[in-house]
Motif scaffolding. Structure first.
Motif, PDB file in Angstrom:
ATOM      1  N   ALA A 213      10.985 -45.637 -77.376  1.00 22.56           N
ATOM      2  CA  ALA A 213      11.486 -44.642 -76.422  1.00 22.56           C
ATOM      3  C   ALA A 213      12.565 -45.217 -75.518  1.00 22.56           C
ATOM      4  O   ALA A 213      13.006 -44.534 -74.580  1.00 22.56           O
ATOM      5  CB  ALA A 213      10.332 -44.106 -75.585  1.00 22.56           C
ATOM      6  N   GLY A 214      12.970 -46.462 -75.769  1.00 25.40           N
ATOM      7  CA  GLY A 214      14.008 -47.080 -74.960  1.00 25.40           C
ATOM      8  C   GLY A 214      13.548 -47.544 -73.603  1.00 25.40           C
ATOM      9  O   GLY A 214      14.362 -47.694 -72.679  1.00 25.40           O
ATOM     10  N   ARG A 215      12.246 -47.813 -73.463  1.00 25.31           N
ATOM     11  CA  ARG A 215      11.713 -48.248 -72.169  1.00 25.31           C
ATOM     12  C   ARG A 215      11.068 -49.619 -72.287  1.00 25.31           C
ATOM     13  O   ARG A 215      10.577 -50.019 -73.349  1.00 25.31           O
ATOM     14  CB  ARG A 215      10.656 -47.269 -71.652  1.00 25.31           C
ATOM     15  CG  ARG A 215      11.180 -45.911 -71.238  1.00 25.31           C
ATOM     16  CD  ARG A 215      10.167 -45.234 -70.319  1.00 25.31           C
ATOM     17  NE  ARG A 215       9.997 -45.976 -69.069  1.00 25.31           N
ATOM     18  CZ  ARG A 215       8.975 -45.790 -68.219  1.00 25.31           C
ATOM     19  NH1 ARG A 215       8.012 -44.923 -68.516  1.00 25.31           N
ATOM     20  NH2 ARG A 215       8.901 -46.488 -67.103  1.00 25.31           N
ATOM     21  N   THR A 216      11.057 -50.352 -71.173  1.00 20.35           N
ATOM     22  CA  THR A 216      10.283 -51.581 -71.020  1.00 20.35           C
ATOM     23  C   THR A 216       9.405 -51.402 -69.793  1.00 20.35           C
ATOM     24  O   THR A 216       9.913 -51.187 -68.693  1.00 20.35           O
ATOM     25  CB  THR A 216      11.196 -52.800 -70.834  1.00 20.35           C
ATOM     26  OG1 THR A 216      12.048 -52.931 -71.979  1.00 20.35           O
ATOM     27  CG2 THR A 216      10.368 -54.066 -70.673  1.00 20.35           C
ATOM     28  N   ILE A 217       8.086 -51.470 -69.966  1.00 26.79           N
ATOM     29  CA  ILE A 217       7.151 -51.192 -68.879  1.00 26.79           C
ATOM     30  C   ILE A 217       6.353 -52.461 -68.577  1.00 26.79           C
ATOM     31  O   ILE A 217       5.689 -53.004 -69.460  1.00 26.79           O
ATOM     32  CB  ILE A 217       6.188 -50.046 -69.254  1.00 26.79           C
ATOM     33  CG1 ILE A 217       6.988 -48.787 -69.627  1.00 26.79           C
ATOM     34  CG2 ILE A 217       5.228 -49.747 -68.112  1.00 26.79           C
ATOM     35  CD1 ILE A 217       6.131 -47.630 -70.098  1.00 26.79           C
ATOM     36  N   PRO A 218       6.389 -52.958 -67.344  1.00 24.84           N
ATOM     37  CA  PRO A 218       5.570 -54.121 -66.983  1.00 24.84           C
ATOM     38  C   PRO A 218       4.087 -53.821 -67.147  1.00 24.84           C
ATOM     39  O   PRO A 218       3.669 -52.657 -67.069  1.00 24.84           O
ATOM     40  CB  PRO A 218       5.914 -54.365 -65.501  1.00 24.84           C
ATOM     41  CG  PRO A 218       7.172 -53.601 -65.256  1.00 24.84           C
ATOM     42  CD  PRO A 218       7.174 -52.450 -66.211  1.00 24.84           C
ATOM     43  N   VAL A 219       3.291 -54.879 -67.356  1.00 21.40           N
ATOM     44  CA  VAL A 219       1.856 -54.685 -67.545  1.00 21.40           C
ATOM     45  C   VAL A 219       1.063 -55.479 -66.517  1.00 21.40           C
ATOM     46  O   VAL A 219       1.519 -56.506 -66.000  1.00 21.40           O
ATOM     47  CB  VAL A 219       1.412 -55.086 -68.972  1.00 21.40           C
ATOM     48  CG1 VAL A 219       2.155 -54.267 -70.007  1.00 21.40           C
ATOM     49  CG2 VAL A 219       1.596 -56.571 -69.225  1.00 21.40           C
ATOM     50  N   GLY A 220      -0.130 -54.979 -66.218  1.00 21.53           N
ATOM     51  CA  GLY A 220      -1.021 -55.641 -65.279  1.00 21.53           C
ATOM     52  C   GLY A 220      -2.456 -55.583 -65.748  1.00 21.53           C
ATOM     53  O   GLY A 220      -2.815 -54.761 -66.598  1.00 21.53           O
ATOM     54  N   VAL A 221      -3.282 -56.454 -65.167  1.00 22.71           N
ATOM     55  CA  VAL A 221      -4.694 -56.556 -65.546  1.00 22.71           C
ATOM     56  C   VAL A 221      -5.558 -56.412 -64.299  1.00 22.71           C
ATOM     57  O   VAL A 221      -5.250 -56.972 -63.243  1.00 22.71           O
ATOM     58  CB  VAL A 221      -4.981 -57.906 -66.232  1.00 22.71           C
ATOM     59  CG1 VAL A 221      -6.474 -58.128 -66.408  1.00 22.71           C
ATOM     60  CG2 VAL A 221      -4.281 -57.964 -67.578  1.00 22.71           C
ATOM     61  N   LEU A 222      -6.649 -55.656 -64.428  1.00 24.47           N
ATOM     62  CA  LEU A 222      -7.640 -55.525 -63.367  1.00 24.47           C
ATOM     63  C   LEU A 222      -8.852 -56.377 -63.720  1.00 24.47           C
ATOM     64  O   LEU A 222      -9.370 -56.279 -64.837  1.00 24.47           O
ATOM     65  CB  LEU A 222      -8.071 -54.074 -63.192  1.00 24.47           C
ATOM     66  CG  LEU A 222      -6.973 -53.064 -62.851  1.00 24.47           C
ATOM     67  CD1 LEU A 222      -6.453 -52.383 -64.116  1.00 24.47           C
ATOM     68  CD2 LEU A 222      -7.487 -52.006 -61.879  1.00 24.47           C
ATOM     69  N   ALA A 223      -9.302 -57.198 -62.773  1.00 22.59           N
ATOM     70  CA  ALA A 223     -10.454 -58.071 -63.015  1.00 22.59           C
ATOM     71  C   ALA A 223     -11.131 -58.387 -61.692  1.00 22.59           C
ATOM     72  O   ALA A 223     -10.523 -58.311 -60.627  1.00 22.59           O
ATOM     73  CB  ALA A 223     -10.007 -59.371 -63.687  1.00 22.59           C
ATOM     74  N   SER A 224     -12.395 -58.747 -61.769  1.00 24.40           N
ATOM     75  CA  SER A 224     -13.099 -59.298 -60.615  1.00 24.40           C
ATOM     76  C   SER A 224     -13.146 -60.816 -60.770  1.00 24.40           C
ATOM     77  O   SER A 224     -12.959 -61.344 -61.874  1.00 24.40           O
ATOM     78  CB  SER A 224     -14.504 -58.710 -60.512  1.00 24.40           C
ATOM     79  OG  SER A 224     -14.427 -57.305 -60.289  1.00 24.40           O
ATOM     80  N   VAL A 225     -13.388 -61.523 -59.668  1.00 21.17           N
ATOM     81  CA  VAL A 225     -13.381 -62.986 -59.703  1.00 21.17           C
ATOM     82  C   VAL A 225     -14.548 -63.555 -58.905  1.00 21.17           C
ATOM     83  O   VAL A 225     -14.957 -62.990 -57.896  1.00 21.17           O
ATOM     84  CB  VAL A 225     -12.055 -63.577 -59.158  1.00 21.17           C
ATOM     85  CG1 VAL A 225     -10.890 -63.245 -60.069  1.00 21.17           C
ATOM     86  CG2 VAL A 225     -11.758 -63.085 -57.748  1.00 21.17           C
TER      87      VAL A 225
END
Length: 382
Positions: A213-225
């Motif tokens: 689609a001509g896009r670059t989307i940053p990614v993230g992660v949800l976690a507990s520590v």
């Protein structure tokens, strides 16, 4: 990870304490406590908070830089109302709002009066968020869309800054329909913590579709520590929290939440993963699973969180929503850094309880070992 470094956010909610998924181990809820946690996170240099608190606007005055990632179910509020709320929030915060688009399960949406079938929700959401962006940026014309009709703007716009391009929207969506929706709507794509192989598949499918689609989307992660001076001490604390947890309560929550997500009762649940099946068997037998059943990769474990009240516990349904990083500062920093490098992750949304205490520990002991992104002010429209 990107060359700009990592964005690190923390969790903020009124349910807090040493073992906050157990009512008897919670701190008394108060606005003063929320304000104190928010001020602490701001002082420690966190990029922002994922806040499910309804009082978030009241925390703006206690912070200067902290972004607020606020969950919203698309369509529950009229788009013009949500856009006005965003304008007010950014007026007082200087443009620090981010929306967390939440797809929602049937029982949750029904509670808010939304009964659209699953097949229509993504189309409704895409139109909704397009409208919210336009209205936030002061679009004034009437709207006659497929799912929403709005009259023209009849009063002067709310004053204050506007974020360039509208309020950023972060969220999830792993099914083919969810990925297509994410590419149309999201500015950051999120996933719960899982093994590198699972995360690679999740992010890979989204990135492939985004590239088409001509896009670059940053990614993230949800976690507990859980971070302590040594790995053994961290695991001891993880197990101490479990020792203060009522097995019968967890089994009841598992059964109720599995049903609400359409999995059927706990008595009928089965998994092809022997480790996950062991967790299911433990809950059925009236006990909690132990480390051998919960640690699914070195330093990673399925656990409990404050949102266990609404999710199947110990990741028995494969959603990843209660997964932890456990270990010494060096171990946890190494896990975050290696996953970020391998999978090009640039955002981490973390939690640990008590919230302020564990955020202090993480900021003091782990963040100096990571390439944390320096402060960047909101990008405001001229």
């Amino acid at each position: 990870m990107t060359t700009d470094g990592l964005r690190v956010l923390w969790y903020l909610n009124g349910t807090d304490g040493e073992v906050p998924w157990q009512p008897e181990h919670r701190f008394p809820p108060s606005l003063a406590h929320l304000r104190g946690v928010a001020a602490t996170l701001d002082r420690l240099g966190y990029y922002g908070v994922l806040s499910t608190a309804r009082e978030t606007i009241a925390l703006v005055g206690d912070t200067e830089r902290l972004r607020f990632l606020i969950p919203e179910y698309p369509g529950v509020k009229p788009p013009a109302l949500l856009a006005e709320e965003a304008q007010v929030f950014d007026h007082y915060s200087g443009g620090r709002l981010i929306y967390n688009q939440v797809n929602g399960a049937d029982p949750v949406l029904a509670r808010y009066g939304s009964f659209a079938p699953k097949s229509e929700r993504y189309a409704i959401s895409a139109e909704y968020w397009k409208l919210v962006r336009e209205l936030y940026l002061d679009a004034a014309d009437a709207v006659d869309g497929e799912h929403f009709r709005l009259g023209p703007q009849y009063k002067p716009p709310i004053s204050g800054p506007r974020q360039r391009g509208g309020v950023p929207i972060w969220g999830t969506g792993a099914s083919p329909e969810g990925i297509a929706h994410a590419i149309e709507v999201l500015d950051v794509y999120l996933s719960f913590l899982a093994t590198p192989a699972i995360l690679s598949r999740t992010f890979g499918a989204m990135r492939e579709a985004a590239a088409a689609a001509g896009r670059t989307i940053p990614v993230g992660v949800l976690a507990s520590v859980v971070v302590r001076d040594t790995d053994d001490e961290a695991w001891a604390h993880f197990e101490w929290q479990l020792s203060r947890t009522d097995p019968a309560r967890m089994a009841q929550l598992a059964d109720r939440n599995l049903r609400s997500f359409g999995f059927g009762p706990l008595a009928d649940l089965a998994s092809g993963d022997p480790q996950v099946q062991a967790r299911i068997d433990a809950l059925r037998a009236g006990r909690l699973p132990g480390r051998a059943e919960l640690e699914f990769a070195p330093g990673m474990a399925a656990g409990l969180t404050t949102w266990t009240s609404g999710e199947p516990p110990f990741d028995i349904a494969g959603k990843g929503s209660g997964n932890y990083l456990v270990g010494s500062p060096e171990t946890v920093a190494s896990l975050i850094a290696s996953l970020s490098d391998e999978l090009d992750i640039d955002t981490w949304i973390l939690s640990g309880w008590p919230l302020a205490h564990e955020a202090e520990r993480f900021a003091r002991d782990v963040m100096p070992l990571l390439p944390v992104r320096p402060y960047e002010p909101p990008r405001l429209r001229a």
